[in-house]
Design an enzyme around this catalytic site. Structure first.
Site, short mmCIF file in Angstrom:
data_model
loop_
_atom_site.label_atom_id
_atom_site.label_comp_id
_atom_site.label_asym_id
_atom_site.label_seq_id
_atom_site.Cartn_x
_atom_site.Cartn_y
_atom_site.Cartn_z
N ASP A 144 -1.11 36.12 -2.25
CA ASP A 144 -1.79 37.37 -2.58
C ASP A 144 -3.29 37.22 -2.72
OD1 ASP A 144 -1.96 35.84 -4.86
OD2 ASP A 144 -0.37 36.91 -5.92
N GLU A 204 6.08 33.77 0.38
CA GLU A 204 6.07 34.26 -1.02
C GLU A 204 5.88 35.79 -1.03
OE1 GLU A 204 3.04 33.66 -4.31
OE2 GLU A 204 4.34 31.98 -4.78
N GLU A 244 -4.78 40.84 -6.82
CA GLU A 244 -3.62 40.26 -6.12
C GLU A 244 -2.48 41.25 -5.90
OE1 GLU A 244 -5.17 38.86 -8.73
OE2 GLU A 244 -5.99 37.00 -7.93
N HIS A 268 -7.30 31.35 -15.81
CA HIS A 268 -8.34 31.65 -14.82
C HIS A 268 -8.34 33.08 -14.31
CE1 HIS A 268 -5.85 32.16 -11.20
NE2 HIS A 268 -5.03 31.31 -11.76
N ARG A 327 -8.78 36.85 -13.22
CA ARG A 327 -9.93 37.75 -13.35
C ARG A 327 -9.76 38.72 -14.51
NH1 ARG A 327 -13.34 38.41 -8.48
NH2 ARG A 327 -12.65 36.62 -7.28
N HIS A 360 -10.85 25.75 -14.54
CA HIS A 360 -11.07 26.29 -13.20
C HIS A 360 -12.59 26.28 -12.94
CE1 HIS A 360 -11.13 29.30 -9.99
NE2 HIS A 360 -9.81 29.21 -9.90
C1 UD1 Z 1 -8.52 33.01 -6.50
C2 UD1 Z 1 -7.54 34.08 -6.07
C3 UD1 Z 1 -6.39 34.18 -7.07
C4 UD1 Z 1 -5.77 32.83 -7.34
C5 UD1 Z 1 -6.84 31.81 -7.70
C6 UD1 Z 1 -6.22 30.44 -7.79
C7 UD1 Z 1 -8.51 36.03 -4.91
C8 UD1 Z 1 -9.19 37.32 -5.07
N1 UD1 Z 1 -8.21 35.37 -6.06
O1 UD1 Z 1 -9.10 33.44 -7.73
O2 UD1 Z 1 -5.39 35.06 -6.54
O3 UD1 Z 1 -4.86 32.93 -8.39
O4 UD1 Z 1 -7.84 31.78 -6.68
O5 UD1 Z 1 -7.06 29.55 -8.45
O6 UD1 Z 1 -8.25 35.61 -3.81
N2 UD1 Z 1 -15.24 28.40 -7.22
C9 UD1 Z 1 -15.92 27.21 -7.11
N3 UD1 Z 1 -15.22 26.11 -6.62
C10 UD1 Z 1 -13.91 26.16 -6.26
C11 UD1 Z 1 -13.25 27.38 -6.40
C12 UD1 Z 1 -13.92 28.49 -6.88
O7 UD1 Z 1 -17.09 27.12 -7.40
O8 UD1 Z 1 -13.33 25.14 -5.82
C13 UD1 Z 1 -15.96 29.62 -7.67
C14 UD1 Z 1 -16.31 30.54 -6.48
O9 UD1 Z 1 -17.56 30.30 -5.96
C15 UD1 Z 1 -16.28 31.91 -7.10
C16 UD1 Z 1 -15.39 31.75 -8.31
O10 UD1 Z 1 -15.12 30.37 -8.49
O11 UD1 Z 1 -17.54 32.30 -7.54
C17 UD1 Z 1 -14.12 32.55 -8.17
O12 UD1 Z 1 -13.43 32.16 -6.99
P1 UD1 Z 1 -12.52 33.23 -6.17
O13 UD1 Z 1 -11.85 32.49 -5.06
O14 UD1 Z 1 -13.32 34.43 -5.82
O15 UD1 Z 1 -11.47 33.74 -7.22
P2 UD1 Z 1 -10.52 32.98 -8.22
O16 UD1 Z 1 -10.69 33.61 -9.55
O17 UD1 Z 1 -10.68 31.53 -8.07
N1 UDP Z 2 -3.16 22.69 -10.55
C1 UDP Z 2 -3.70 21.45 -10.23
N2 UDP Z 2 -4.69 20.94 -11.01
C2 UDP Z 2 -5.17 21.60 -12.10
C3 UDP Z 2 -4.62 22.87 -12.43
C4 UDP Z 2 -3.62 23.39 -11.63
O1 UDP Z 2 -3.28 20.83 -9.24
O2 UDP Z 2 -6.07 21.08 -12.78
C5 UDP Z 2 -2.12 23.28 -9.70
C6 UDP Z 2 -0.82 23.62 -10.39
O3 UDP Z 2 0.05 22.53 -10.39
C7 UDP Z 2 -0.28 24.78 -9.55
C8 UDP Z 2 -1.53 25.43 -8.99
O4 UDP Z 2 -2.61 24.53 -9.24
O5 UDP Z 2 0.48 24.33 -8.45
C9 UDP Z 2 -1.79 26.76 -9.60
O6 UDP Z 2 -3.02 27.24 -9.15
P1 UDP Z 2 -3.85 28.34 -9.92
O7 UDP Z 2 -3.41 28.37 -11.34
O8 UDP Z 2 -5.29 28.06 -9.62
O9 UDP Z 2 -3.47 29.68 -9.15
P2 UDP Z 2 -2.25 30.70 -9.28
O10 UDP Z 2 -0.98 29.95 -9.10
O11 UDP Z 2 -2.36 31.38 -10.61
O12 UDP Z 2 -2.50 31.68 -8.17
#
Ligand code: UD1
Ligand code: UDP
Length: 392
Positions: free
Chosen positions: A102, A124, A138, A212, A214, A245
Site C-alpha cells: 500500500d 498482499e 495507505e 513510524h 504518519r 525510523h
Molecule cells: C513509507 C510508506 C508506508 C510504510 C513505511 C515503511 C508511503 C506513503 N508510506 O512511509 O506505507 O509503512 O514507508 O517504513 O508510501 N527516509 C530517509 N531514509 C530512508 C527512508 C526514509 O531519510 O531510508 C525519509 C524520507 O526522505 C522521507 C521520510 O523519511 O522524508 C518519510 O519517508 P516516506 O517514504 O515518504 O514515508 P514513510 O513514513 O517512511
Molecule cells: N524492521 C527491520 N529493522 C528495524 C525495524 C523493522 O528490519 O529496525 C523490519 C521488520 O522486521 C518488518 C518491517 O521492517 O519486517 C516493517 O517495516 P515498517 O515497520 O517500516 O513498515 P510497515 O510494515 O508498517 O509498512
C-alpha cells in the site's frame, strides 16, 4: 533494456523497507522459474533502508530510480515516481508488474503499468481498515490498487472476502498467504542469532518498540515516548529497545523525550536479521508497524498495537495483537498488565500461522506462470452443423 530471453519479464517494484522484505521471497522464486524472470526495480523511496534489506537477502536490484528526497511531500514523490516508472515501462518489454501492499511506490507502479496496459499482480491484496485517513495514505493506496490490479494475492481468507465484497472478480483472487512469513523463515534459517545492539544489557527483560506511521507523527508519537519514559522509571528491571525510523519527523518527536534515558536504547534501523533476533529475545512489542504485527504473530510474541484500528484483525483473533492506541495512560496500563499479570501475558504468546505457512511466494509464482503462459488452445473442431447446412 531489451531482453532476448524467451522467459517473460516480471517487473517487481520495490519502494520501502517492508516491500523489500515481503518481495524478496517473490524475487527469489521468480529467479528459479523456468518461464518467468524478475526485473527488480528499486524506486529507492527508502534509500538506506531498502539497501540494507536487499543486502540482508542477497538481492541486487536491476535498476534504481533514486526518487528519495529529504522530507519529500507525497505529491512530489508521486510525480517523480510517475515520470520515472512511466518512462521505464515505455518501450521496454515488460510482461507483468508485481507490486506489494500500500505504499506510494506500489500505487504509482500499478497506475503506470495500467497506463501501458501491462497486467498488474498485487501482493498482499485485500487489507482494509475502512478509514480513508488511517493508515494514511495507505488505505486509499490499496483500495485504488484493487481497482488497478489484474491478479490479487490475498494473504488470508478474510482479506479475500473483503475483495469479493468490493466485487473484485472471483477468478482473479488467490489466497496465497503473506510472503512476510516466507521472508521470516528464510532469514531465520540463513542467519545466526545476533547480539543485541551496544548499550542493551545482557539478559534484559526486553521490550522492543517501533513507531513510524504518519498519523502518529506529532502528539501521538510524543505520547508514546512519554509513556515509555514513565514505564522505564517505574520498572528498572526492563529495557526498551527502540530502533528509529529515519524519517526526521519521527526522530524530532522521539529523541527529545527519550535520548540518554536509563533503561532505554534508541538506535538506527537494525538489519533485518538483527531486528528478528531482537524480536525473538524480547518479552513483547509496542508497535504501529504492519509487518511487525505479522512477524510477531508468527513467532508468538505479544504486540500492543499503537493504533486504534488494524487491517490485520486475524492477529487480534489469534490473540497475539491487542489494539491500545497512543494515549499515555492506556500504554502504561496495558504494558503494566503484561509485565505483572502472567495469565494475561501467556494468553498472548500462542502464536499462529494465520498470516501464512511460508510458501506464499511459490504460490504466487505458480499462478503467474499459469497466467502468463496459458496452454495453447485446442484446435477448434470442424464446424459440423455449418457443413451439414451446406449439403442441403
Ligand atoms: C513509507 C510508506 C508506508 C510504510 C513505511 C515503511 C508511503 C506513503 N508510506 O512511509 O506505507 O509503512 O514507508 O517504513 O508510501 N527516509 C530517509 N531514509 C530512508 C527512508 C526514509 O531519510 O531510508 C525519509 C524520507 O526522505 C522521507 C521520510 O523519511 O522524508 C518519510 O519517508 P516516506 O517514504 O515518504 O514515508 P514513510 O513514513 O517512511
Ligand atoms: N524492521 C527491520 N529493522 C528495524 C525495524 C523493522 O528490519 O529496525 C523490519 C521488520 O522486521 C518488518 C518491517 O521492517 O519486517 C516493517 O517495516 P515498517 O515497520 O517500516 O513498515 P510497515 O510494515 O508498517 O509498512
Amino acid at each position: 533494456m531489451t531482453s532476448l530471453s524467451p522467459k517473460k519479464t516480471i517487473a517487481v517494484i520495490v519502494g520501502t523497507r517492508p516491500e523489500a522484505i515481503k518481495l524478496a521471497p517473490v524475487i527469489r522464486s521468480l529467479q528459479a522459474s523456468k518461464t518467468l524472470q524478475p526485473l527488480t526495480i528499486s524506486t529507492s523511496q527508502h534509500a538506506e533502508m531498502t539497501a540494507q534489506i536487499f543486502s540482508s537477502f542477497g538481492i541486487t536490484p536491476d535498476l534504481d530510480l533514486r526518487v528519495m528526497r529529504p522530507r519529500q511531500s507525497l505529491w512530489d514523490l508521486t510525480a517523480l515516481l510517475s515520470t520515472s516508472l512511466g518512462e521505464l515501462f515505455n518501450g521496454n518489454r515488460i510482461d507483468a508488474v508485481v507490486v506489494q501492499g500500500d505504499t506510494t511506490s506500489a500505487f504509482v507502479g500499478g497506475l503506470c503499468a495500467f497506463y501501458h496496459k501491462i497486467p498488474v499482480a498485487h501482493v498482499e491484496a485485500g487489507l482494509r481498515s475502512h478509514d480513508r485517513y488511517s493508515p494514511f495514505p495507505e488505505e486509499l493506496n490499496r483500495v485504488m490498487l484493487s481497482r488497478l490490479a489484474n491478479w490479487h494475492f490475498a494473504p488470508t481468507d478474510f482479506s479475500a472476502s473483503l475483495l469479493r465484497a468490493e466485487n473484485i472478480p472471483e477468478d482473479s483472487i488467490f489466497v496465497s498467504g503473506n510472503t512476510v512469513v516466507d521472508a521470516l523463515q528464510w532469514m531465520i534459517s540463513h542467519s545466526t542469532p545476533s547480539h543485541l545492539p551496544a548499550g542493551v544489557p545482557e539478559n534484559p527483560q526486553l521490550i522492543l518498540v517501533t513507531c513510524h506511521r504518519r498519523e502518529n507523527i506529532g502528539a501521538p508519537m510524543r505520547s508514546v515516548a512519554l509513556a515509555i519514559k514513565h514505564l522505564s522509571a517505574m520498572h528498572p528491571e526492563i529495557h526498551f529497545l527502540f530502533p528509529l525510523h529515519p524519517n526526521p519527523s519521527v526522530r524530532e518527536n522521539v529523541r527529545p523525550v527519550l535520548v540518554d534515558q536509563p533503561g532505554i536504547s534508541l538506535c538506527e534501523p537494525l538489519n533485518h536479521d538483527e531486528f528478528l533476533s531482537a524480536l525473538r529475545q524480547s518479552r513483547f512489542v509496542l508497535s504501529d508497524s504492519g509487518g511487525v504485527q505479522e512477524e510477531a504473530t508468527a513467532l508468538g510474541k505479544p504486540v500492543l498495537v499503537l493504533r486504534r484500528e488494524t487491517e490485520r484483525p486475524e492477529g487480534v483473533t489469534a490473540g497475539t495483537l491487542r489494539l491500545i492506541g497512543t494515549d499515555v495512560q492506556d500504554i502504561i496500563r496495558e504494558t503494566e498488565n503484561l509485565l505483572t499479570n502472567p495469565a494475561a501475558y501467556e494468553s498472548m504468546t500462542n502464536g499462529s500461522n494465520v498470516f501464512g505457512d511460508g510458501h506464499a511466494a511459490e504460490h504466487i509464482t505458480r499462478i503467474l506462470e499459469e497466467k502468463l503462459n496459458p496452454p495453447a488452445p485446442a484446435r477448434a473442431s470442424e464446424p459440423r452443423i455449418a457443413a451439414f447446412d451446406l449439403m442441403h
